[in-house]
Structures are given as structure tokens and as C-alpha cells.
Design an enzyme around this catalytic site. Structure first.
Site, PDB file in Angstrom:
ATOM      1  N   GLU A 118       0.824  -1.201   0.000  1.00  0.00           N
ATOM      2  CA  GLU A 118       0.000   0.000   0.000  1.00  0.00           C
ATOM      3  C   GLU A 118       0.853   1.243   0.000  1.00  0.00           C
ATOM      4  OE1 GLU A 118      -3.542  -1.126   2.853  1.00  0.00           O
ATOM      5  OE2 GLU A 118      -2.924   0.942   3.094  1.00  0.00           O
ATOM      6  N   CYS A 140       3.030   8.614   1.403  1.00  0.00           N
ATOM      7  CA  CYS A 140       3.195   7.757   2.588  1.00  0.00           C
ATOM      8  C   CYS A 140       3.684   6.399   2.081  1.00  0.00           C
ATOM      9  CB  CYS A 140       1.860   7.641   3.306  1.00  0.00           C
ATOM     10  SG  CYS A 140       1.985   6.649   4.779  1.00  0.00           S
ATOM     11  N   CYS A 156       3.659  -6.462   8.992  1.00  0.00           N
ATOM     12  CA  CYS A 156       4.525  -5.940  10.060  1.00  0.00           C
ATOM     13  C   CYS A 156       4.502  -6.885  11.248  1.00  0.00           C
ATOM     14  CB  CYS A 156       4.031  -4.559  10.488  1.00  0.00           C
ATOM     15  SG  CYS A 156       5.134  -3.764  11.676  1.00  0.00           S
ATOM     16  N   CYS A 196       1.094  -3.573  16.705  1.00  0.00           N
ATOM     17  CA  CYS A 196       0.484  -2.464  17.450  1.00  0.00           C
ATOM     18  C   CYS A 196      -1.045  -2.622  17.414  1.00  0.00           C
ATOM     19  CB  CYS A 196       0.896  -1.127  16.848  1.00  0.00           C
ATOM     20  SG  CYS A 196       2.673  -0.912  16.799  1.00  0.00           S
ATOM     21  N   CYS A 241      -3.480  -0.773  14.810  1.00  0.00           N
ATOM     22  CA  CYS A 241      -3.034  -0.743  13.415  1.00  0.00           C
ATOM     23  C   CYS A 241      -3.510  -1.969  12.641  1.00  0.00           C
ATOM     24  CB  CYS A 241      -1.510  -0.674  13.410  1.00  0.00           C
ATOM     25  SG  CYS A 241      -0.802  -0.920  11.787  1.00  0.00           S
ATOM     26  N   GLY A 258       4.737  -1.526   7.843  1.00  0.00           N
ATOM     27  CA  GLY A 258       6.059  -1.993   8.253  1.00  0.00           C
ATOM     28  C   GLY A 258       6.797  -1.082   9.206  1.00  0.00           C
ATOM     29  N   GLU A 259       7.838  -1.645   9.821  1.00  0.00           N
ATOM     30  CA  GLU A 259       8.699  -0.917  10.751  1.00  0.00           C
ATOM     31  C   GLU A 259      10.022  -0.625  10.009  1.00  0.00           C
ATOM     32  OE1 GLU A 259       9.077   0.520  13.983  1.00  0.00           O
ATOM     33  OE2 GLU A 259      10.972   0.828  12.961  1.00  0.00           O
ATOM     34  N   SER A 314       9.425   6.993  10.305  1.00  0.00           N
ATOM     35  CA  SER A 314       8.659   6.789  11.529  1.00  0.00           C
ATOM     36  C   SER A 314       8.943   5.396  12.113  1.00  0.00           C
ATOM     37  CB  SER A 314       7.175   6.912  11.184  1.00  0.00           C
ATOM     38  OG  SER A 314       6.388   6.567  12.275  1.00  0.00           O
ATOM     39  N   SER A 318       7.100   6.871  17.360  1.00  0.00           N
ATOM     40  CA  SER A 318       5.707   6.684  17.763  1.00  0.00           C
ATOM     41  C   SER A 318       5.652   6.361  19.248  1.00  0.00           C
ATOM     42  CB  SER A 318       5.090   5.532  16.965  1.00  0.00           C
ATOM     43  OG  SER A 318       5.119   5.842  15.602  1.00  0.00           O
ATOM     44  N   LEU A 319       5.293   7.345  20.043  1.00  0.00           N
ATOM     45  CA  LEU A 319       5.201   7.116  21.498  1.00  0.00           C
ATOM     46  C   LEU A 319       3.822   6.555  21.853  1.00  0.00           C
ATOM     47  CD1 LEU A 319       6.651  10.090  23.579  1.00  0.00           C
ATOM     48  CD2 LEU A 319       7.363   7.694  23.592  1.00  0.00           C
ATOM     49  N   HIS A 320       2.787   7.296  21.500  1.00  0.00           N
ATOM     50  CA  HIS A 320       1.381   6.906  21.651  1.00  0.00           C
ATOM     51  C   HIS A 320       0.920   6.710  23.087  1.00  0.00           C
ATOM     52  CE1 HIS A 320       1.636   6.788  17.428  1.00  0.00           C
ATOM     53  NE2 HIS A 320       1.977   5.533  17.260  1.00  0.00           N
ATOM     54  N   ASN A 357      -7.883   6.571  13.657  1.00  0.00           N
ATOM     55  CA  ASN A 357      -8.777   6.152  12.577  1.00  0.00           C
ATOM     56  C   ASN A 357      -9.302   4.764  12.914  1.00  0.00           C
ATOM     57  OD1 ASN A 357      -9.086   8.000  10.530  1.00  0.00           O
ATOM     58  ND2 ASN A 357      -7.204   7.406   9.510  1.00  0.00           N
ATOM     59  N   CYS A 399      -3.644   2.893   8.251  1.00  0.00           N
ATOM     60  CA  CYS A 399      -2.527   2.112   7.753  1.00  0.00           C
ATOM     61  C   CYS A 399      -2.909   0.640   7.557  1.00  0.00           C
ATOM     62  CB  CYS A 399      -1.419   2.268   8.796  1.00  0.00           C
ATOM     63  SG  CYS A 399      -0.146   1.076   8.782  1.00  0.00           S
TER      64      CYS A 399
END
Ligand code: SF4
Length: 355
Positions: free
Chosen positions: A100, A113, A120, A124, A127, A167-168, A197, A226-228, A302, A345
Site C-alpha cells: 500500500e 506515505c 509488520c 500495534c 493498526c 512496516g517498521e 517513523s 511513535s510514542l502513543h 482512525n 494504515c
């Protein structure tokens, strides 16, 4: 690069620099300008097949193909265009996987993006990509193609790149750094307009900083962490892999990264209604990142089918932002784009896989 040996091993042209292509031409008994011609057709014209590089002699095109060389472009499988013109592409790889990528336009910029892996392994909770696990990492040409495919689909030159797709990136950093070099030198995207990111891989940040300096000569892209969550307990709920990487170690590595690169870190924070969006969380976050050369990016969640998390109200977001501003933290809120077209994502790929 030893160009001739690469030809023996199914050389992929997309992702190679101008000097590597010159070297390739010379090693195959051609003048260096043939390499520059390939370079122009790859990056300016976006050619898809070697046989379409008609500026090259027919016999040499045939020879390259016989030796297994290829351009390395992907096939567009599906395209979704939102009302705000945000364009999501599903691109097919040679081995039958799908990637994507998204083009996000505003009046003055077009941000792409980019995905760095298929699926991944980080899992998370918020996601869609993490739900299906990891298939494999992407190669440099598969990363570079995404930018060219968006340029073609939207008939507009991208200005910014964010590695925030599937992905990471830190689990595929060799290919990611090589793609950054290509975006920067071959496709005209300034490093300052590129963001990588990560949710954080234990102790990888200092190594990334050193390798980026080696590969790129200077590190000017933005690192977005990405703390979140404002504390370890909540972070572990949202990001399972955080269990092996305490939040304070992550912040320490961010400081180390800053000391090597001199680049301010961007902290990403997805606001999930009633979970991490309370005022006390904003205060904790300010304690955590206060006094640090950084910037906090707030993002509203989202919704995805598989989880019950809520999208926060705009009022809650503004209050959260206000607390951070009052505490002297540099903060901004990034509204979601293309909500009507599977904006989260990994959603498009998963929907396609289920049809
Ligand atoms: S948010 Fe990023 S790191 Fe986490 S599962 Fe999704 S793609 Fe992977």
C-alpha cells in the site's frame, strides 16, 4: 558496486545511482553516457521495461534482458481516490504480494506515505497492518517505485515522503536508507522533506544515526518516534513490543540519536478516545518530553474493524494540545486525510485480501 557481477544476478536497475549506472554501462563495454540515458529514463520518464528504453540500441536492450536485468517497477492493482483527492494505491510485487502507498495532496505539497515492509511484526493494537503479521521486507526498488507510482497516478511531482505506511522501517533500514538516497539525489526530494517513523527497536537508534551518516553523508531527514502513550504501562497495552523496550530507554536512545545527528526528534501520539487522551496523560507526556529538543505530533485515531478503540472528539484533542502548549512543549495536531477511503494504515491491503 561490481556492476557486471550484479548483471549475472538479475540486476534491478531502479534504485541505482547515476554513477552506478555509468559503471554498469562501462563494465558491459558501452560508453558511460549509456548509463546516464538509463538513469534519465528510470527517474524522469518512469520507464517500466528495459525494452521501452528506446534510446538504447536494440541489441544492448536484448542483451541486458537475456542477462536477467530488469527495471524493477511494480504493477498497480487497485486505486482509491477520496473526495479530498487523497489517493491510495495497491501495488503488486513480482512474488504476488501487495503493497500500500498513499498520495496526500494539499495546495502546496504532495506527501507520499511509503511502506517499508509487507505486513509488520510489531503488532500495534491500533493498526490494521499489524494484524496480519510480517510477510517480508521490501527491496530498495519496491520502496522507490511507490513514489514514482504516486507521481504517475496523481500526475504531480511529490514534495514530501513519510515512511509511515506498512512496516517498521528500522527492521529494514539498509533498504530504507538506500531509498532515501535515491529520493534525495535521483528524484529531487530534499532530505529535510523526508520523515522516517518508528515505534522503536531496542537500541537501534544510535546505530541508525551512524549508518545514515555513512550512507548519506549527512542526516537531515526527520525521525518520528511513535510514542502513543505517556507511560510504560499504557504503552505496553498499545504496542506489545514495548515490553522489551522501557519508555525511558527509548527516550535515552532518542537523546543519543540527537547528539549524533543534531536533528530534533518528532514524537507521534495517536489519541484514542478515553484511553490516552485525558488531561493527566497530557501532563505525563509533558513530563516525559519536556526540555528535550523535540516536537509532538497529535493524530486522531482512525477506527479499524478489529478493535473497539474510539476516535477522540475535537474538543478533547484541543484540550490535550493546550496542556502541552502551556507546559512549553512544541506540539501540532495533524488532521486525518481521506477518511472515506480506508485511511488507516494497512486497511486497503487487508480489505483487498478479504475480497
Ligand atoms: S503501527 Fe507501524 S510498527 Fe505498528 S504494527 Fe502498524 S505498521 Fe507495524
Amino acid at each position: 558496486m561490481n556492476a557486471s557481477s550484479l548483471v549475472d544476478k538479475n540486476l534491478v536497475l531502479l534504485g541505482l545511482s547515476e554513477s552506478e549506472l555509468e559503471e554498469l554501462a562501462i563494465s558491459l563495454g558501452q560508453p558511460a553516457f549509456r548509463g546516464r540515458q538509463i538513469y534519465d529514463w528510470l527517474y524522469k520518464k518512469g520507464v517500466k521495461e528495459i525494452d521501452s528504453i528506446t534510446v538504447l540500441p536494440k541489441t544492448w536492450r536484448a542483451y541486458l534482458q537475456q542477462r536477467g536485468a530488469k527495471v524493477g517497477r511494480l504493477k498497480e492493482v487497485r486505486r482509491l481516490v477520496a473526495l479530498d483527492q487523497t489517493t491510495k494505491l495497491l501495488l503488486g510485487t513480482e512474488d504476488g504480494e501487495n503493497i500500500e502507498t498513499v498520495g496526500i495532496p494539499t495546495e502546496h505539497r504532495l506527501t507520499v506515505c511509503i511502506s517499508s515492509q509487507i505486513g509488520c511484526s510489531m503488532g500495534c493494537r491500533f493498526c490494521a497492518t499489524g494484524k496480519g503479521g510480517l510477510q517480508r521486507s521490501l527491496t530498495t526498488n519496491e520502496i522507490v517505485d511507490q513514489l514514482i507510482s504516486v507521481r504517475e497516478a496523481m500526475d504531480r511531482r511529490p514534495s514530501h515522503v513519510v515512511f509511515m505506511g506498512m512496516g517498521e522501517p528500522l527492521l529494514n533500514f539498509e533498504a530504507v536508507l538506500s531509498a532515501i538516497r535515491c529520493f534525495n539525489n535521483d528524484l529531487g526530494i530534499s532530505q529535510r522533506r523526508i520523515t522516517v517513523s518508528t515505534v522503536g527497536i531496542p537500541h537501534a537508534l544510535p546505530g541508525l544515526a551512524k549508518l545514515a551518516l555513512q550512507h548519506l553523508g549527512r542526516v537531515q531527514f526527520t525521525l518520528a518516534v511513535s510514542l502513543h502513550a505517556p507511560n510504560q504501562e499504557l504503552r505496553e497495552v498499545l504496542i506489545p513490543t514495548a515490553k522489551s523496550y522501557p519508555i525511558h530507554s527509548l527516550l535515552q536512545d532518542c537523546r543519543h540519536y540527537f547528539s549524533i545527528t543534531g536533528r530534533r526528534i518528532s514524537f507521534e501520539y495517536i489519541l484514542l478516545g478515553e484511553l490516552n487522551d485525558r488531561l493527566e496523560h497530557a501532563e505525563q507526556l509533558a513530563d516525559l518530553v519536556g526540555g528535550f529538543q523535540s516536537h509532538v505530533n497529535l493524530i486522531a485515531y482512525n477506527p479499524i474493524q478489529e478493535e473497539q478503540f474510539q476516535r477522540p472528539t475535537l474538543r478533547t484533542i484541543r484540550r490535550f494540545q493546550h496542556v502541552l502548549e502551556r507546559r512549553g512543549v512544541a506540539v501540532s495536531f495533524r488532521p486525518s486525510r481521506g477518511l472515506d477511503q480506508s485511511a488507516a494504515c494497512g486497511q486497503l491491503r487487508r480489505q483487498y485480501a478479504n475480497t
